[in-house]
Design a protein around this motif. Sequence first.
Motif, PDB file in Angstrom:
ATOM      1  N   CYS A  46      -9.919  -6.919  -4.756  1.00 59.50           N
ATOM      2  CA  CYS A  46      -9.959  -5.725  -3.906  1.00 59.50           C
ATOM      3  C   CYS A  46      -9.034  -5.875  -2.708  1.00 59.50           C
ATOM      4  N   SER A  79      -5.792  -3.561  -2.049  1.00 62.32           N
ATOM      5  CA  SER A  79      -5.691  -2.830  -0.783  1.00 62.32           C
ATOM      6  C   SER A  79      -4.364  -3.096  -0.093  1.00 62.32           C
ATOM      7  N   THR A 126      -5.234   3.124  -1.805  1.00 62.52           N
ATOM      8  CA  THR A 126      -6.585   2.768  -2.275  1.00 62.52           C
ATOM      9  C   THR A 126      -7.383   1.982  -1.226  1.00 62.52           C
ATOM     10  N   GLU A 127      -6.850   1.937  -0.024  1.00 63.66           N
ATOM     11  CA  GLU A 127      -7.491   1.091   1.001  1.00 63.66           C
ATOM     12  C   GLU A 127      -8.924   1.530   1.284  1.00 63.66           C
ATOM     13  N   MET A 158     -11.075   0.488  -1.642  1.00 63.90           N
ATOM     14  CA  MET A 158     -11.183  -0.971  -1.699  1.00 63.90           C
ATOM     15  C   MET A 158     -12.073  -1.501  -0.573  1.00 63.90           C
ATOM     16  N   THR A 159     -12.013  -0.830   0.581  1.00 63.59           N
ATOM     17  CA  THR A 159     -12.886  -1.244   1.687  1.00 63.59           C
ATOM     18  C   THR A 159     -14.352  -1.071   1.312  1.00 63.59           C
TER      19      THR A 159
END
Length: 412
Positions: free
Chosen positions: A205, A209, A215-216, A219-220
Amino acid sequence: MKKHLNKNLNPYQSAFVFTITLAVIFVFCSGLLFFYCSMRQMVCAIGIFSGQIPPNLYSQCISNIFTGTSQDAWQAGIDALRQAGYEHTYNFLLIRQFSAGILFSAIFLALLLIFCLILFIRQARASANEVQNVIQWSNTAESISAEEPAVNYIPISLIDTIYSLKQQLIQQKILHEENKTQILHYMENISHQLKTPIAVIHAICENLSMRMPQTEEKMTSCLAQADKMASLIRDFLQLGRFDCKKQKLQYGHIRVADLIETVTNDLDAIAQKKQITFSVKGKADVVWYCDSFWMEEILGNIIKNCIEHSSDGTIQISYKQDANRNQMIITDCGIGLKNGLEKKIFERYASMTRDNKEGSGLGLSIAQQAMKLHFGLITARNRLEGGVEFRLSFPQLDERSIYPKKTEVIHE
């Protein structure tokens, strides 16, 4: 291997037999004494009346004295005693002749009764002590080969039954300990196996990211869930140790101010996101004797729970040390507990007792279990001005008050 019971000769049984023997001897000697006194009295009577009887009548008179049993002879003797002035005292006069024998018999009987009473009291005490020894032996479940007590009054069959039950209990305890150890090993293995894929997911992840900024946000969220899963695994393992009674503490002296500073520094980043500050009140020289690792876990779980259910305010922490107890009060600025749920908050998965559902719901349960290992308790209640007040209390401990076996530690 079962030992032979120490079946000794009962000293009080021997004394009882000796007492019966004395009683038989007493009856025999008393009979001889009364027989001697009677014969002596009769011979004396013959000697007194010999001067008043012609010599040629001695044989006939003596024969009548020893063989005279008719009612006429008895009545003649009573009449003679009355004519001599012993009408009302002749019974005492006859008994007085045996006063020495009667006195001897009375003294002997009194001594015999006293001896029997002392014997009974000592036997009762010895029997009670023997029962206590058997109870103490039966409660000693450290080893099957524990030395068996000597018994004189308790039946051997009862001792054999207790010994058999003791063997079964010890075997059950050994099996129970083995099962708990095996369960804990399974949990540790599962925990170890789960940590590896979670770490891989976490790394993937983070890598996605960094390489794909679009997709940050997702992913967070994945990273947060991965961290939550890792925290859950850790909490489950700790609760497993508590359930299996395998969690041991390592006690030491620690300043409470340093303890609180360590915990608040670790949680400061989370608190700042919710604009929460800490207020600490207490003397800087207060020292607790406790397990520093688990005391940090206790405070950390409680303060973290306060942060999760508070926002834009101050979490107040105060502590003190009374004559015999250590106490700490932690209050938050949250929404408080639902009515009637002050005790259930320390049950597992109790996060749903508040509207905010952050966390795993295991933190306060772990804190309560760890506090019980310190012989203390955590309570919670709603404050009138809002929020929840957590109160920690446990006795002041020292090296002499801690069990020797609580010297090892299992920390992860």
